[in-house]
Enzyme design. Structure first.
Site, PDB file in Angstrom:
ATOM      1  N   ASN A   1      -0.778  -9.384   4.799  1.00  0.00           N
ATOM      2  CA  ASN A   1      -0.709  -8.096   5.032  1.00  0.00           C
ATOM      3  C   ASN A   1      -0.434  -7.002   3.600  1.00  0.00           C
ATOM      4  O   ASN A   1      -0.408  -7.939   2.741  1.00  0.00           O
ATOM      5  CB  ASN A   1       0.422  -7.538   6.049  1.00  0.00           C
ATOM      6  CG  ASN A   1       0.628  -6.274   6.815  1.00  0.00           C
ATOM      7  OD1 ASN A   1      -0.610  -5.433   6.447  1.00  0.00           O
ATOM      8  ND2 ASN A   1       1.072  -5.988   7.727  1.00  0.00           N
TER       9      ASN A   1
ATOM     10  N   GLN B   1       0.754  -1.293  -0.093  1.00  0.00           N
ATOM     11  CA  GLN B   1       0.052  -0.083  -0.075  1.00  0.00           C
ATOM     12  C   GLN B   1       0.824   1.210   0.047  1.00  0.00           C
ATOM     13  O   GLN B   1       0.286   2.372  -0.182  1.00  0.00           O
ATOM     14  CB  GLN B   1      -0.958   0.078   1.204  1.00  0.00           C
ATOM     15  CG  GLN B   1      -0.253   0.084   2.556  1.00  0.00           C
ATOM     16  CD  GLN B   1      -1.256   0.134   3.590  1.00  0.00           C
ATOM     17  OE1 GLN B   1      -1.609  -1.020   4.072  1.00  0.00           O
ATOM     18  NE2 GLN B   1      -1.650   1.191   4.170  1.00  0.00           N
TER      19      GLN B   1
ATOM     20  N   HIS C   1      -5.712  -1.101  11.430  1.00  0.00           N
ATOM     21  CA  HIS C   1      -5.286  -1.637  10.035  1.00  0.00           C
ATOM     22  C   HIS C   1      -6.031  -2.627   9.846  1.00  0.00           C
ATOM     23  O   HIS C   1      -6.512  -3.657  10.566  1.00  0.00           O
ATOM     24  CB  HIS C   1      -3.715  -1.933  10.738  1.00  0.00           C
ATOM     25  CG  HIS C   1      -3.125  -2.515   9.328  1.00  0.00           C
ATOM     26  ND1 HIS C   1      -2.940  -1.775   8.359  1.00  0.00           N
ATOM     27  CD2 HIS C   1      -2.282  -3.582   9.150  1.00  0.00           C
ATOM     28  CE1 HIS C   1      -2.219  -2.407   7.409  1.00  0.00           C
ATOM     29  NE2 HIS C   1      -1.791  -3.484   7.851  1.00  0.00           N
TER      30      HIS C   1
ATOM     31  N   CYS D   1      -5.298   0.511   3.833  1.00  0.00           N
ATOM     32  CA  CYS D   1      -5.341  -0.706   4.170  1.00  0.00           C
ATOM     33  C   CYS D   1      -6.521  -1.508   4.104  1.00  0.00           C
ATOM     34  O   CYS D   1      -6.539  -2.538   3.572  1.00  0.00           O
ATOM     35  CB  CYS D   1      -4.805  -1.036   5.382  1.00  0.00           C
ATOM     36  SG  CYS D   1      -5.703  -0.373   6.722  1.00  0.00           S
TER      37      CYS D   1
END
Length: 339
Positions: A303, A140, A282, A146
C-alpha cells in the site's frame, strides 16, 4: 511430575493475569489521555479548541469501534489505532484513495495480450520483496494519487526483473506531468500512467523528482531524465484470481480495490477477510501470495499509506474467495507493465 504440572499451571495462571492486567491498564487510561498520546505520536496539531473537541469525538468513536471488533474474536485480522484514527471514514476515503473508475471511458487499451496465460508452475508462495524487486513503503499523504504509486511500484518491479537494478522512481512526475487523462491528486488510472511512461520514453528517479503530496507544474527538465522505461502494458483477464496468480508469479502487478470500509482504514494485522464491496477506489500493488498455518490463502499487497498502517505498510487479503471478482474487487482490474 505432579509438582511440575502444578508449577506450570501456576505460571500459566500468572501469565494470564498479568496479560489481563496490562490490557485493563491500557483500556482504563482515560480516552482524553489516549488522544493526547496519539497526537504526540503522530505530531498532530489542531487549529483551535473547537477542532480538537471535534477530532476527539471522532477519535473516541473510532477507538471504541476498533476495540469492539478486536474483542469480538471472530476475525482472522486485527484493527489498530493508526494515523487515521481522528478521521471519519468519509474524510479518509476523500483524502487517501484516488482510483477513479468513472474515468474508465478514457482508459488506455492494453498494448498486449495476457502473456502469462500458460503459466502452470505455481510456487506455494511468492514474495517479490525477497527477490529485491520492491522499494520501501511510501506515503501518498493527503493526495488522491494512489494510482501513481501503484503504477510506479509495478514499474520498479519489472525494471528490477529486466535490468537487475532496483530504482525508486518518481510518483510526482506522474502527478505533475501525466495530465492528459489522469488528474494528479484528484485521481487517475494505472493503465493511463503506464501509457504516459511509454509515450514519455521513461520515468525519472524519486530523488531527482521528489514527492510533494500536492499537484504541481511539470518540470520538463527533470521529466526528460529517464531512469527506467517500459515497452507496453497488459491487462490481467478480469474476475479471475487464477489469472492474477499467474501474473504475480512473474512480476508485481497493479490492482484496484475497494478500500473504503472502516475495517480497511483501521487494519493492523492478520489476513483481511472483512466485508467490502466492488466500488473500486484505490490503487495498490500485488507483490505476492501465500497461505497461513491455519490454511487461509492470502494476497500480499503493498500500500501507499506509510509504514504505520497495517503490517508495516502492507496488507494480506484473503485469496480464492467465492466471488469471481475477488475480495474487495482485487481481480476486477489488474494490469502490469512490460519491459
Amino acid at each position: 511430575m505432579a509438582s511440575n504440572q502444578c508449577l506450570w499451571l501456576a505460571l500459566f495462571i500468572f501469565a494470564v493475569s498479568v496479560s489481563g492486567a496490562i490490557s485493563r491498564a491500557i483500556t482504563d487510561v482515560p480516552m482524553s489521555v489516549r488522544h493526547e498520546q496519539w497526537m504526540a505520536k503522530y505530531n498532530r496539531v489542531y487549529k483551535d479548541a473547537a477542532e480538537k473537541a471535534h477530532r476527539f469525538e471522532i477519535f473516541k468513536n473510532n477507538v471504541e469501534y476498533i476495540e469492539s471488533v478486536n474483542n469480538g474474536g471472530d476475525r482472522k485480522y486485527k484493527l489498530g489505532i493508526n494515523q487515521f484514527t481522528d478521521l471519519t471514514n468519509e474524510e479518509f476515503k476523500a483524502t487517501h484513495t484516488g482510483f477513479r473508475p468513472s474515468k474508465m471511458t478514457s482508459a488506455r487499451k492494453a498494448t498486449g495480450s495476457f502473456r502469462y496465460e500458460n503459466v502452470t508452475a505455481a510456487p506455494a508462495s511468492v514474495d517479490w520483496r525477497t527477490k529485491g524487486a520492491v522499494t520501501p513503503i511510501k506515503d501518498q499523504g493527503e493526495c488522491g494519487c494512489c494510482w501513481a504509486f501503484s503504477a510506479v511500484a509495478a514499474t520498479e518491479g519489472i525494471t528490477k526483473i529486466s535490468t537487475g537494478k532496483l530504482v525508486s522512481l518518481s510518483e510526482q512526475e506522474l502527478v505533475d506531468c501525466d495530465t492528459d487523462e489522469d488528474e494528479g491528486c484528484n485521481g487517475g488510472l494505472m493503465d493511463d500512467a503506464f501509457q504516459f511512461i511509454i509515450n514519455n520514453g521513461g520515468l525519472t528517479t524519486e530523488s531527482n523528482y521528489p514527492y510533494k503530496a500536492t499537484d504541481g507544474t511539470c518540470n520538463t527538465n527533470k521529466e526528460s531524465s529517464h531512469a527506467a522505461s517500459i515497452s507496453g502494458f497488459e491487462d490481467v483477464p478480469a474476475n479471475s484470481e487464477s489469472s492474477l496468480l499467474k501474473a504475480v508469479i512473474k512480476q508485481p502487478v497493479s490492482v484496484a480495490i475497494d478500500a473504503g470500509e472502516d475495517d480497511f482504514q483501521h487494519y493492523s494485522s492478520g489476513v483481511f477477510t472483512g466485508e467490502c464491496g466492488t466500488d473500486l477506489d484505490h490503487g495498490v500493488t500485488l507483490i505476492g501470495y501465500g497461505k497461513t498455518s491455519d490454511g487461509t490463502k492470502y494476497w500480499l499487497v503493498k500500500n501507499s499509506w506509510g509504514k504505520s498502517w497495517g503490517e508495516k505498510g502492507y496488507i494480506r487479503m484473503e485469496r480464492d474467495v467465492d466471488a469471481a471478482e475477488g475480495l474487495c474487487g482485487i481481480a476486477m482490474q489488474a494490469s502490469y507493465p512490460t519491459a
